[in-house]
Write a protein that holds these residues in place. Structure first.
Motif, PDB file in Angstrom:
ATOM      1  N   VAL A  51       0.776  -1.349   0.047  1.00 41.55           N
ATOM      2  CA  VAL A  51      -0.036   0.035  -0.042  1.00 41.55           C
ATOM      3  C   VAL A  51       1.058   1.219  -0.112  1.00 41.55           C
ATOM      4  CG1 VAL A  51      -1.623   1.236   1.427  1.00 41.55           C
ATOM      5  CG2 VAL A  51      -2.064  -1.257   0.968  1.00 41.55           C
ATOM      6  N   TYR A  63      -9.406  -2.036  -2.079  1.00 45.03           N
ATOM      7  CA  TYR A  63      -8.462  -1.224  -1.803  1.00 45.03           C
ATOM      8  C   TYR A  63      -8.733  -0.320  -0.310  1.00 45.03           C
ATOM      9  CZ  TYR A  63      -4.621   2.380  -1.852  1.00 45.03           C
ATOM     10  OH  TYR A  63      -3.578   3.187  -1.597  1.00 45.03           O
ATOM     11  N   GLY A  83     -11.700   7.233 -13.136  1.00 49.46           N
ATOM     12  CA  GLY A  83     -10.614   6.527 -12.478  1.00 49.46           C
ATOM     13  C   GLY A  83     -10.024   7.357 -11.388  1.00 49.46           C
ATOM     14  N   VAL A  84      -9.459   7.112 -10.222  1.00 45.64           N
ATOM     15  CA  VAL A  84      -9.057   7.561  -9.155  1.00 45.64           C
ATOM     16  C   VAL A  84      -7.896   8.469  -9.603  1.00 45.64           C
ATOM     17  CG1 VAL A  84      -8.225   7.761  -6.649  1.00 45.64           C
ATOM     18  CG2 VAL A  84      -9.915   6.049  -7.540  1.00 45.64           C
ATOM     19  N   MET A  85      -6.997   8.122 -10.221  1.00 43.85           N
ATOM     20  CA  MET A  85      -5.672   8.340 -10.849  1.00 43.85           C
ATOM     21  C   MET A  85      -5.914   9.410 -11.817  1.00 43.85           C
ATOM     22  SD  MET A  85      -2.320   8.392 -10.473  1.00 43.85           S
ATOM     23  CE  MET A  85      -1.102   9.171 -11.246  1.00 43.85           C
ATOM     24  N   GLU A  86      -7.129   9.068 -12.883  1.00 46.36           N
ATOM     25  CA  GLU A  86      -7.511  10.124 -13.647  1.00 46.36           C
ATOM     26  C   GLU A  86      -7.988  11.462 -13.100  1.00 46.36           C
ATOM     27  OE1 GLU A  86     -10.094   8.953 -17.449  1.00 46.36           O
ATOM     28  OE2 GLU A  86     -10.564   7.798 -15.562  1.00 46.36           O
ATOM     29  N   ARG A 122       1.919   8.375  -6.705  1.00 47.18           N
ATOM     30  CA  ARG A 122       1.527   7.034  -6.326  1.00 47.18           C
ATOM     31  C   ARG A 122       0.659   6.797  -5.233  1.00 47.18           C
ATOM     32  NH1 ARG A 122       7.313   5.084  -3.187  1.00 47.18           N
ATOM     33  NH2 ARG A 122       6.939   6.310  -1.886  1.00 47.18           N
ATOM     34  N   PRO A 123      -0.183   6.035  -5.254  1.00 48.86           N
ATOM     35  CA  PRO A 123      -1.231   5.807  -4.060  1.00 48.86           C
ATOM     36  C   PRO A 123      -0.562   5.188  -2.936  1.00 48.86           C
ATOM     37  CG  PRO A 123      -1.538   3.987  -5.942  1.00 48.86           C
ATOM     38  CD  PRO A 123      -0.439   4.935  -6.447  1.00 48.86           C
ATOM     39  N   VAL A 124      -0.870   5.730  -1.961  1.00 51.90           N
ATOM     40  CA  VAL A 124      -0.083   5.429  -0.758  1.00 51.90           C
ATOM     41  C   VAL A 124      -1.000   4.790   0.512  1.00 51.90           C
ATOM     42  CG1 VAL A 124       2.146   6.651  -1.109  1.00 51.90           C
ATOM     43  CG2 VAL A 124       0.097   8.003  -0.050  1.00 51.90           C
ATOM     44  N   GLY A 125      -2.318   4.691   0.343  1.00 51.11           N
ATOM     45  CA  GLY A 125      -3.316   4.368   1.458  1.00 51.11           C
ATOM     46  C   GLY A 125      -4.477   5.274   1.675  1.00 51.11           C
ATOM     47  N   THR A 126      -5.029   5.328   2.495  1.00 51.75           N
ATOM     48  CA  THR A 126      -6.386   6.095   2.899  1.00 51.75           C
ATOM     49  C   THR A 126      -6.345   6.913   4.341  1.00 51.75           C
ATOM     50  OG1 THR A 126      -7.433   4.372   3.663  1.00 51.75           O
ATOM     51  CG2 THR A 126      -7.825   4.519   1.340  1.00 51.75           C
ATOM     52  N   PHE A 165      -8.367   9.088  -0.646  1.00 53.40           N
ATOM     53  CA  PHE A 165      -7.419   8.145  -1.160  1.00 53.40           C
ATOM     54  C   PHE A 165      -6.267   9.057  -1.025  1.00 53.40           C
ATOM     55  CE2 PHE A 165     -11.059   6.218  -3.290  1.00 53.40           C
ATOM     56  CZ  PHE A 165     -10.984   4.798  -2.840  1.00 53.40           C
ATOM     57  N   TYR A 176      -2.205  10.206  -2.184  1.00 57.58           N
ATOM     58  CA  TYR A 176      -0.972   9.980  -2.998  1.00 57.58           C
ATOM     59  C   TYR A 176       0.074  10.879  -2.630  1.00 57.58           C
ATOM     60  CZ  TYR A 176      -4.365   7.685  -6.350  1.00 57.58           C
ATOM     61  OH  TYR A 176      -5.120   6.761  -7.050  1.00 57.58           O
ATOM     62  N   VAL A 230       3.969   9.783   9.289  1.00 51.02           N
ATOM     63  CA  VAL A 230       4.027   8.415   9.583  1.00 51.02           C
ATOM     64  C   VAL A 230       4.759   7.651   8.776  1.00 51.02           C
ATOM     65  CG1 VAL A 230       2.799   6.335   9.992  1.00 51.02           C
ATOM     66  CG2 VAL A 230       2.113   8.204  11.313  1.00 51.02           C
ATOM     67  N   ARG A 231       4.351   7.814   7.320  1.00 58.24           N
ATOM     68  CA  ARG A 231       4.871   6.832   6.225  1.00 58.24           C
ATOM     69  C   ARG A 231       6.376   6.996   6.132  1.00 58.24           C
ATOM     70  NH1 ARG A 231       3.291   7.964   1.933  1.00 58.24           N
ATOM     71  NH2 ARG A 231       1.723   9.479   2.296  1.00 58.24           N
ATOM     72  N   HIS A 232       6.602   8.380   6.139  1.00 54.29           N
ATOM     73  CA  HIS A 232       8.027   8.825   5.799  1.00 54.29           C
ATOM     74  C   HIS A 232       9.086   8.842   7.132  1.00 54.29           C
ATOM     75  CE1 HIS A 232       7.633  10.083   1.573  1.00 54.29           C
ATOM     76  NE2 HIS A 232       6.345  10.202   1.823  1.00 54.29           N
TER      77      HIS A 232
END
Lengths: 287, 287
Positions: A263, A276, B165-168, B189-193, B210, B212, B263-265
């Motif tokens: 993820v 997702y 689309g989500v990315m779109e 890039r998707p990284v979570g919710t 979502f 990114y 958190v992710r970084h």
């Protein structure tokens, strides 16, 4: 088979089968209903909770030391009766939350019987490929390990002992399990948590794991340093993703730590994975 | 002030004040108890739920088209009575979960009145500094925006319309809000919710966003392209972290998306943040 199956396998507990266990006014665990009477028989230690729901430590147990000694006495009696096995002589710190004060300590072998949360570290080691993709280092657990022998595992993982920093513990485990030198392990970074409530014959594990990522140089090769790991394999992340999604080869909670990796690194996304949002939420159920 | 305050501000709903709203056997929303009678007065559209708890669409509304038309009629009546304001003429897709089938569609202005979940995209744009640290691009919302004027925001964010689309959608929002060219936005890039249940005067927002990440070249400068943004600021991540932790300057849900980034970084971790585990779990409450 799907990522949600891995999350369901971690969260396999029917919580209606448990009652809360309280100490010093805080919920510290979950006891299976069919075991409540066995604990309540020790009525100098376990009494019905004041709220009427579940059990609490007897009010006479005034402090951490008294509570620890009294609960230990009961757990030893249960071990003698064969209800708790694999006594370790190692104590878990009991707290309502990771950052909260230690309320008491319990023998590790009895933690699940009382449904006490434990904390641990899980680290994914990865290598950036020349093509921009990622390889993951995966451990295969020793085939003579008492728990989950031969199952696949994160590169490094271990319980969080009291009195050690989380990163300090991770660096120690990196050296012990995979011979990662401390100066390399020091580059690991915290990236979040996974949480679940997992039912086992021994009881309940309502655990929370601190996840770390470590980017490794392509030339680095881990090796099994302490007999816990049978072998390490470096696999393309896409292959690990398929293994997690389509098989049950990974130890239950290691699969969650990898899904969290997929993820965070954008290896799955909301356009290609219909579950997702449920996957993301499912990684920290009951945290 | 603390990160947990930001999470609490997002999850400010007292769920005892709401009853579930069902359609076609699925829960699709939450209605405030003091509004149940107003909806039930339209008894060809809203009826007591078969379970006895909450409301359901009348069984005569056999399909998506009928349900959409009937609910729209009630929402228009509420708008005429002044109970729903800021009619948009824009419809939200209603589903039990993001990947699930569309059950009906409702006017955007009425979504919170019915406590219907909406989905959106939030993107953090960042630059890697020569010292190894990160800078974040932060938006300050236009001061004449009807919602949250002048508050701080993620670099790009927007609702998720049906049929895209989500990315779109993200690439479109990147161009509209920040003049990020599509070939650059394509690297997001998707990284979570993140997920929360937020109470407003209008009703409840039980939303899921979502998230990114987009790493940007140091030379890139966004600019406000559509009047939604007053200005963009590039700030050291450490400074943004302090702003999120110590002030309420960020729009409520943008703060969560930034905490998820920290958190992710690895900008916060379990050794330096006593609430770490609760923060991680709190980012996806009610997802």
């Amino acid at each position: 088979m799907a990522f949600l199956d891995r999350i369901a396998a971690c969260n396999n507990a029917d919580m209606d089968a448990y009652v809360p266990l309280h100490a010093f006014g805080r919920r510290i665990g979950w006891v299976r209903r069919d075991r409540v009477d066995r604990l309540a028989a020790h009525d100098d230690v376990f009494v019905p909770a004041a709220s009427g729901e579940g059990l609490a430590l007897a009010p006479g147990l005034a402090d951490t030391a008294a509570a620890t000694a009294a609960v230990d006495r009961v757990l030893r009696a249960l071990a003698e009766a064969g209800e708790i096995t694999a006594w370790r002589g190692e104590r878990y710190r009991v707290a309502e939350r990771f950052g909260g004060p230690e309320l008491l300590a319990v023998e590790r072998a009895g933690a699940s019987y009382l449904g006490i949360r434990s904390w641990g570290v899980h680290m994914n080691g990865y290598v950036r490929r020349p093509d921009g993709g990622l390889d993951l280092w995966i451990a295969e657990r020793a085939h003579d390990k008492p728990t989950y022998p031969g199952e696949l595992d994160n590169m490094v993982a271990g319980g969080q002992p009291a009195g050690l920093g989380v990163m300090e513990n991770l660096v120690k485990e990196c050296a012990e399990e995979a011979a990662i030198p401390p100066d390399l392990a020091a580059h690991a970074r915290p990236v979040g948590t996974i949480a679940y409530r997992h039912a086992l014959p021994a009881g309940l594990k309502p655990d929370e794991m601190f996840c770390y990522d470590l980017e490794l140089p392509a030339a680095f090769e881990p090796h099994a340093a302490d007999g816990e790991v049978h072998r390490f394999m470096r696999l393309p992340a896409e292959e690990v993703l398929a293994l997690v999604r389509d098989t049950a080869r990974f130890k239950f909670n290691c699969a969650l730590c990898l899904i969290d990796f997929f993820v965070r690194h954008g290896l799955i996304g909301p356009d290609d994975e219909p579950d997702y949002a449920e996957i993301c939420a499912g990684l920290r159920r009951n945290g």
